[in-house]
Design a protein around this motif. Structure first.
Motif, mmCIF file in Angstrom:
data_model
loop_
_atom_site.group_PDB
_atom_site.id
_atom_site.type_symbol
_atom_site.label_atom_id
_atom_site.label_comp_id
_atom_site.label_asym_id
_atom_site.label_seq_id
_atom_site.Cartn_x
_atom_site.Cartn_y
_atom_site.Cartn_z
ATOM 1 N N GLU A 4 0.620 -0.935 0.143
ATOM 2 C CA GLU A 4 -0.657 0.231 -0.050
ATOM 3 C C GLU A 4 0.801 0.950 -0.163
ATOM 4 O OE1 GLU A 4 -3.278 0.483 3.362
ATOM 5 O OE2 GLU A 4 -3.574 -2.300 1.818
ATOM 6 N N THR A 31 -3.670 4.189 -2.059
ATOM 7 C CA THR A 31 -4.435 4.980 -0.898
ATOM 8 C C THR A 31 -4.837 6.505 -0.879
ATOM 9 O OG1 THR A 31 -3.010 4.528 0.865
ATOM 10 C CG2 THR A 31 -4.278 2.897 0.659
ATOM 11 N N ARG A 32 -5.987 6.686 -0.759
ATOM 12 C CA ARG A 32 -5.864 8.730 -0.550
ATOM 13 C C ARG A 32 -6.361 8.508 1.045
ATOM 14 N NH1 ARG A 32 -9.921 10.883 -4.965
ATOM 15 N NH2 ARG A 32 -7.759 11.567 -5.516
ATOM 16 N N HIS A 33 -6.150 8.900 2.127
ATOM 17 C CA HIS A 33 -6.531 9.350 3.544
ATOM 18 C C HIS A 33 -6.636 8.219 4.019
ATOM 19 C CE1 HIS A 33 -7.658 13.436 2.726
ATOM 20 N NE2 HIS A 33 -8.146 12.796 1.691
ATOM 21 N N GLY A 34 -5.939 6.878 3.900
ATOM 22 C CA GLY A 34 -5.994 5.620 3.662
ATOM 23 C C GLY A 34 -6.729 4.484 3.335
ATOM 24 N N LYS A 35 -7.734 4.968 3.155
ATOM 25 C CA LYS A 35 -8.427 4.400 2.523
ATOM 26 C C LYS A 35 -7.992 3.607 1.139
ATOM 27 C CE LYS A 35 -12.176 6.026 4.306
ATOM 28 N NZ LYS A 35 -13.674 6.754 4.827
ATOM 29 N N PRO A 36 -8.314 2.461 0.433
ATOM 30 C CA PRO A 36 -7.902 1.703 -1.261
ATOM 31 C C PRO A 36 -8.485 2.546 -1.620
ATOM 32 C CG PRO A 36 -8.434 0.122 0.215
ATOM 33 C CD PRO A 36 -9.115 1.223 1.261
ATOM 34 N N LEU A 37 -7.776 3.207 -2.756
ATOM 35 C CA LEU A 37 -8.586 4.473 -3.855
ATOM 36 C C LEU A 37 -8.552 3.487 -5.752
ATOM 37 C CD1 LEU A 37 -9.331 6.935 -4.645
ATOM 38 C CD2 LEU A 37 -6.858 7.750 -5.385
#
Length: 94
Positions: A4, A31-37
């Motif tokens: 990641e 990721t963006r802000h810890g969320k998978p993108l």
């Protein structure tokens, strides 16, 4: 497990990430802000994923194509207060 990396860092390291995926066989999740993108996968992995999805799509299409119209139960329209019904192929409602 996939590697990641935040999108800001991925931008700066894109060439290296591509090499990790193609030559190292890794999968990279951006990721963006810890969320998978998004995920970077090899073309071979993508092909396998698409092939695996095809039978599921065909099964849904087959299931939907076997659905048929079922006539309403007597008195159902009055019971549920239905004022109009579906009109079939150019015909008029009952």
């Amino acid at each position: 497990m996939a590697y990641e990396i935040p999108v800001t860092q991925a931008r700066a390291e894109l060439a290296d990430l591509i090499n990790r995926v193609v030559y190292g066989g890794e999968r990279v999740v951006v990721t963006r802000h810890g969320k998978p993108l998004v995920a970077l996968v090899s073309a071979a992995d993508l092909e396998r994923l698409e092939e695996a999805a095809e039978p599921a799509e065909e099964q849904v299409i087959t299931s939907v194509s076997t659905v048929r119209e079922v006539p309403s139960a007597p008195g159902e329209r009055q019971r549920f207060g239905i004022a109009a019904e579906h009109r079939g192929h150019g015909g008029r409602g009952r």
